[in-house]
Design a protein around this motif. Structure first.
Motif, PDB file in Angstrom:
ATOM      1  N   GLU A   1      -1.204  13.075  -1.239  1.00  0.00           N
ATOM      2  CA  GLU A   1       0.194  12.881  -0.848  1.00  0.00           C
ATOM      3  C   GLU A   1       0.841  11.739  -1.630  1.00  0.00           C
ATOM      4  OE1 GLU A   1       2.330  14.563   1.459  1.00  0.00           O
ATOM      5  OE2 GLU A   1       0.795  15.991   0.852  1.00  0.00           O
ATOM      6  N   LEU A   2       0.127  10.638  -1.804  1.00  0.00           N
ATOM      7  CA  LEU A   2       0.725   9.494  -2.500  1.00  0.00           C
ATOM      8  C   LEU A   2       0.734   9.692  -4.012  1.00  0.00           C
ATOM      9  CD1 LEU A   2      -0.549   6.522  -0.309  1.00  0.00           C
ATOM     10  CD2 LEU A   2       1.684   7.660  -0.309  1.00  0.00           C
ATOM     11  N   ALA A   3      -0.170  10.529  -4.525  1.00  0.00           N
ATOM     12  CA  ALA A   3      -0.106  10.878  -5.949  1.00  0.00           C
ATOM     13  C   ALA A   3       1.165  11.668  -6.236  1.00  0.00           C
ATOM     14  CB  ALA A   3      -1.336  11.677  -6.367  1.00  0.00           C
ATOM     15  N   LYS A   4       1.587  12.516  -5.280  1.00  0.00           N
ATOM     16  CA  LYS A   4       2.842  13.254  -5.447  1.00  0.00           C
ATOM     17  C   LYS A   4       4.028  12.302  -5.513  1.00  0.00           C
ATOM     18  CE  LYS A   4       2.305  16.237  -1.999  1.00  0.00           C
ATOM     19  NZ  LYS A   4       2.560  17.403  -1.103  1.00  0.00           N
ATOM     20  N   ALA A   5       3.876  11.132  -4.906  1.00  0.00           N
ATOM     21  CA  ALA A   5       4.948  10.124  -4.941  1.00  0.00           C
ATOM     22  C   ALA A   5       4.826   9.218  -6.168  1.00  0.00           C
ATOM     23  CB  ALA A   5       4.913   9.285  -3.668  1.00  0.00           C
TER      24      ALA A   5
ATOM     25  N   ARG B   1      -9.087  13.879  16.844  1.00  0.00           N
ATOM     26  CA  ARG B   1      -8.806  12.788  15.906  1.00  0.00           C
ATOM     27  C   ARG B   1      -7.296  12.584  15.712  1.00  0.00           C
ATOM     28  NH1 ARG B   1     -10.780  15.760  10.305  1.00  0.00           N
ATOM     29  NH2 ARG B   1      -8.894  16.962   9.968  1.00  0.00           N
ATOM     30  N   MET B   2      -6.505  13.063  16.656  1.00  0.00           N
ATOM     31  CA  MET B   2      -5.051  13.011  16.529  1.00  0.00           C
ATOM     32  C   MET B   2      -4.536  11.590  16.317  1.00  0.00           C
ATOM     33  SD  MET B   2      -2.508  15.186  16.548  1.00  0.00           S
ATOM     34  CE  MET B   2      -2.990  16.573  17.575  1.00  0.00           C
ATOM     35  N   LYS B   3      -5.105  10.616  17.042  1.00  0.00           N
ATOM     36  CA  LYS B   3      -4.642   9.237  16.912  1.00  0.00           C
ATOM     37  C   LYS B   3      -4.867   8.732  15.488  1.00  0.00           C
ATOM     38  CE  LYS B   3      -5.121   4.576  18.832  1.00  0.00           C
ATOM     39  NZ  LYS B   3      -5.838   3.717  19.811  1.00  0.00           N
ATOM     40  N   ALA B   4      -6.040   9.022  14.921  1.00  0.00           N
ATOM     41  CA  ALA B   4      -6.335   8.592  13.553  1.00  0.00           C
ATOM     42  C   ALA B   4      -5.380   9.245  12.561  1.00  0.00           C
ATOM     43  CB  ALA B   4      -7.788   8.932  13.202  1.00  0.00           C
ATOM     44  N   VAL B   5      -5.100  10.518  12.778  1.00  0.00           N
ATOM     45  CA  VAL B   5      -4.164  11.233  11.902  1.00  0.00           C
ATOM     46  C   VAL B   5      -2.780  10.594  11.976  1.00  0.00           C
ATOM     47  CG1 VAL B   5      -2.959  13.426  11.534  1.00  0.00           C
ATOM     48  CG2 VAL B   5      -5.428  13.410  11.938  1.00  0.00           C
ATOM     49  N   GLY B   6      -2.372  10.214  13.174  1.00  0.00           N
ATOM     50  CA  GLY B   6      -1.075   9.557  13.331  1.00  0.00           C
ATOM     51  C   GLY B   6      -0.992   8.253  12.559  1.00  0.00           C
ATOM     52  N   GLN B   7      -2.067   7.456  12.610  1.00  0.00           N
ATOM     53  CA  GLN B   7      -2.098   6.200  11.838  1.00  0.00           C
ATOM     54  C   GLN B   7      -2.007   6.479  10.347  1.00  0.00           C
ATOM     55  OE1 GLN B   7      -5.671   4.653  14.345  1.00  0.00           O
ATOM     56  NE2 GLN B   7      -4.847   2.821  13.360  1.00  0.00           N
ATOM     57  N   LEU B   8      -2.733   7.498   9.895  1.00  0.00           N
ATOM     58  CA  LEU B   8      -2.729   7.850   8.477  1.00  0.00           C
ATOM     59  C   LEU B   8      -1.338   8.303   8.031  1.00  0.00           C
ATOM     60  CD1 LEU B   8      -4.857   8.373   6.049  1.00  0.00           C
ATOM     61  CD2 LEU B   8      -4.544  10.769   6.661  1.00  0.00           C
ATOM     62  N   MET B   9      -0.713   9.164   8.815  1.00  0.00           N
ATOM     63  CA  MET B   9       0.617   9.672   8.469  1.00  0.00           C
ATOM     64  C   MET B   9       1.634   8.540   8.406  1.00  0.00           C
ATOM     65  SD  MET B   9       0.329  12.893   7.916  1.00  0.00           S
ATOM     66  CE  MET B   9      -0.508  14.422   8.374  1.00  0.00           C
ATOM     67  N   ARG B  10       1.549   7.615   9.356  1.00  0.00           N
ATOM     68  CA  ARG B  10       2.480   6.467   9.333  1.00  0.00           C
ATOM     69  C   ARG B  10       2.281   5.654   8.058  1.00  0.00           C
ATOM     70  NH1 ARG B  10       1.310   6.337  14.849  1.00  0.00           N
ATOM     71  NH2 ARG B  10      -0.311   4.754  14.559  1.00  0.00           N
ATOM     72  N   TYR B  11       1.022   5.445   7.693  1.00  0.00           N
ATOM     73  CA  TYR B  11       0.740   4.667   6.486  1.00  0.00           C
ATOM     74  C   TYR B  11       1.315   5.361   5.259  1.00  0.00           C
ATOM     75  CZ  TYR B  11      -1.648   1.723   3.133  1.00  0.00           C
ATOM     76  OH  TYR B  11      -1.901   0.837   2.110  1.00  0.00           O
ATOM     77  N   ILE B  12       1.122   6.664   5.147  1.00  0.00           N
ATOM     78  CA  ILE B  12       1.646   7.424   3.997  1.00  0.00           C
ATOM     79  C   ILE B  12       3.164   7.289   3.936  1.00  0.00           C
ATOM     80  CG2 ILE B  12       1.976   9.751   3.088  1.00  0.00           C
ATOM     81  CD1 ILE B  12      -0.836  10.423   4.197  1.00  0.00           C
ATOM     82  N   ASN B  13       3.835   7.460   5.076  1.00  0.00           N
ATOM     83  CA  ASN B  13       5.299   7.407   5.096  1.00  0.00           C
ATOM     84  C   ASN B  13       5.821   6.018   4.729  1.00  0.00           C
ATOM     85  OD1 ASN B  13       5.494  10.098   5.826  1.00  0.00           O
ATOM     86  ND2 ASN B  13       5.488   9.655   8.023  1.00  0.00           N
TER      87      ASN B  13
ATOM     88  N   THR C   1       4.324   3.803   2.838  1.00  0.00           N
ATOM     89  CA  THR C   1       4.097   3.575   1.407  1.00  0.00           C
ATOM     90  C   THR C   1       5.119   4.326   0.566  1.00  0.00           C
ATOM     91  OG1 THR C   1       1.724   3.276   1.830  1.00  0.00           O
ATOM     92  CG2 THR C   1       2.382   3.732  -0.435  1.00  0.00           C
ATOM     93  N   LYS C   2       5.446   5.553   0.984  1.00  0.00           N
ATOM     94  CA  LYS C   2       6.457   6.315   0.247  1.00  0.00           C
ATOM     95  C   LYS C   2       7.822   5.632   0.315  1.00  0.00           C
ATOM     96  CE  LYS C   2       4.466  10.974   0.609  1.00  0.00           C
ATOM     97  NZ  LYS C   2       4.638  12.330   1.207  1.00  0.00           N
ATOM     98  N   GLU C   3       8.136   5.044   1.469  1.00  0.00           N
ATOM     99  CA  GLU C   3       9.444   4.425   1.658  1.00  0.00           C
ATOM    100  C   GLU C   3       9.532   3.033   1.035  1.00  0.00           C
ATOM    101  OE1 GLU C   3      10.152   4.375   5.833  1.00  0.00           O
ATOM    102  OE2 GLU C   3      10.084   6.557   6.035  1.00  0.00           O
ATOM    103  N   LYS C   4       8.465   2.229   1.172  1.00  0.00           N
ATOM    104  CA  LYS C   4       8.546   0.812   0.816  1.00  0.00           C
ATOM    105  C   LYS C   4       7.659   0.417  -0.360  1.00  0.00           C
ATOM    106  CE  LYS C   4       9.727  -0.514   5.552  1.00  0.00           C
ATOM    107  NZ  LYS C   4       9.401  -1.389   6.698  1.00  0.00           N
ATOM    108  N   GLY C   5       6.844   1.354  -0.865  1.00  0.00           N
ATOM    109  CA  GLY C   5       5.961   1.020  -1.992  1.00  0.00           C
ATOM    110  C   GLY C   5       4.590   0.573  -1.504  1.00  0.00           C
ATOM    111  N   LEU C   6       3.755   0.165  -2.448  1.00  0.00           N
ATOM    112  CA  LEU C   6       2.377  -0.224  -2.135  1.00  0.00           C
ATOM    113  C   LEU C   6       2.335  -1.342  -1.106  1.00  0.00           C
ATOM    114  CD1 LEU C   6       0.432  -0.270  -5.537  1.00  0.00           C
ATOM    115  CD2 LEU C   6       0.170   1.336  -3.640  1.00  0.00           C
ATOM    116  N   GLN C   7       1.432  -1.187  -0.144  1.00  0.00           N
ATOM    117  CA  GLN C   7       1.216  -2.208   0.869  1.00  0.00           C
ATOM    118  C   GLN C   7       0.039  -3.101   0.453  1.00  0.00           C
ATOM    119  OE1 GLN C   7       3.404  -1.967   3.861  1.00  0.00           O
ATOM    120  NE2 GLN C   7       4.270  -0.837   2.135  1.00  0.00           N
ATOM    121  N   GLN C   8       0.011  -4.315   0.935  1.00  0.00           N
ATOM    122  CA  GLN C   8      -1.144  -5.180   0.677  1.00  0.00           C
ATOM    123  C   GLN C   8      -2.341  -4.763   1.519  1.00  0.00           C
ATOM    124  OE1 GLN C   8      -0.190  -9.318   1.144  1.00  0.00           O
ATOM    125  NE2 GLN C   8       1.230  -9.352  -0.582  1.00  0.00           N
ATOM    126  N   GLU C   9      -2.063  -4.165   2.668  1.00  0.00           N
ATOM    127  CA  GLU C   9      -3.119  -3.779   3.594  1.00  0.00           C
ATOM    128  C   GLU C   9      -3.498  -2.322   3.389  1.00  0.00           C
ATOM    129  OE1 GLU C   9      -2.340  -3.126   7.965  1.00  0.00           O
ATOM    130  OE2 GLU C   9      -3.376  -5.055   8.089  1.00  0.00           O
TER     131      GLU C   9
END
Length: 317
Positions: free
Chosen positions: A190-194, A146-158, A160-168
């Motif tokens: 992770e995002l609750a920590k932010a 499931r590495m590809k899915a994990v990569g998508q998730l990690m990118r999304y978390i990063n 959101t942490k950098e730019k704030g809530l996304q619409q998608e």
């Protein structure tokens, strides 16, 4: 006026008490921890130590307890999760030793974790999924498939942490037991920590309970409002519920209609997007209503990134 020492000598057992006090004083003066304290505060003389034996003894005892910490729940200190810290003040010939209770690292970490956890609400989802703790290494290494899915998730978390809530949001689809809920709980944590708030809703039980909430309009409104307003909303195992028109059109539709273009919504499902649309198009009461399913999916499909979670079934392991 006679001294305390003279008074103790005249009392039964008084000489023994004095000997014990002298022995304690002797042990404290020889204690390496007291030596460190005197190095820090050179003005700390023997008389001040004698006047503050209880404070100093308490401090050294708690320091050693913390050095061999058995864990927060088994903390042997008088005030759980705290230790005594000493400081010295001098004003001319007057020397004062002050003590205060300080929170230990384990208590601070637990309080921080509780603060994070307080930002997350779960509806019908086992709290252990949110409280067990996570590491990025574990997420990556637990199943390489499931590495590809994990990569998508990690990118999304990063992002959101950098730019704030996304619409998608994200739509995690895959077979049973591949870890979709686990990954979503990791994201929430992770995002609750932010600083973001979140809620995760197990759809099959939520839909069943909505039937009883029809009789409690205030509680229903409170629940729906929370799901509308929380920063991150996850519908877990969507597609596994038995829908009726009221739940689909007036509850789920209302929540999604409010959130689109405002806040991201996330989903885990054994269905893909097209199969989920078919699921939304059929209710036991009214049968097929294709336009109703399409209307609801218009509030889902454009607002998610599709994530295929592959891998082996981890349940029961």
């Amino acid at each position: 006026m006679e001294s305390l020492g003279d008074l103790l000598k005249r009392m039964p057992g008084g000489n023994n008490a004095l000997r014990q006090a002298d022995k304690l004083m002797e042990d404290l003066l020889a204690d390496p921890l007291v030596g460190l304290l005197r190095n820090k505060y050179p003005e700390l003389d023997d008389d001040t130590i004698r006047l503050n034996m209880n404070k100093i003894y308490q401090c050294t005892k708690e320091y050693r307890n913390c050095s061999n910490c058995p864990g927060l729940e088994a903390c042997p200190n008088d005030f759980e999760g705290h230790y005594t810290e000493l400081s010295c003040e001098s004003n001319g010939s007057l020397i004062q030793l002050n003590d205060r209770k300080v929170s230990c690292k384990k208590l601070i970490a637990k309080q921080g974790e509780n603060k994070i956890r307080s930002r997350i609400r779960s509806f019908y989802v086992d709290d252990r999924a949110l409280s067990q703790g996570y590491s990025a290494d574990e997420i990556v290494s637990k199943d390489v498939e499931r590495m590809k899915a994990v990569g998508q998730l990690m990118r999304y978390i990063n992002i959101t942490k950098e730019k704030g809530l996304q619409q998608e949001g994200l739509f995690l689809t895959g077979s049973f037991g591949t870890g979709k809920t686990f990954l979503m709980c990791y994201m929430l944590h992770e995002l609750a920590k932010a600083g973001f708030t979140g809620a995760i809703v197990y759809m099959p039980e939520f839909v069943e309970d909505l039937k009883s909430l029809m009789m409690e309009p205030l509680k229903l409104k409170e629940t729906v409002d929370l799901m509308k307003e929380t920063d991150l909303l996850i519908f877990d195992d969507i597609g596994a519920e038995n829908l009726n028109p009221w739940v689909r059109d007036h509850v789920l539709g209302s929540i999604l209609n409010y959130r689109m273009n405002r806040k991201p919504t996330f989903y885990t499902s054994n269905y893909g997007l097209d199969a989920l649309e078919q699921h939304f198009s059929f209710t036991n009461k009214d049968g097929d209503e294709l336009h109703k399913g399409q209307r609801l999916m218009d509030r889902v499909r454009p607002y998610v990134e599709l994530v295929h979670v592959t891998g082996h079934n981890k349940r029961g392991r």
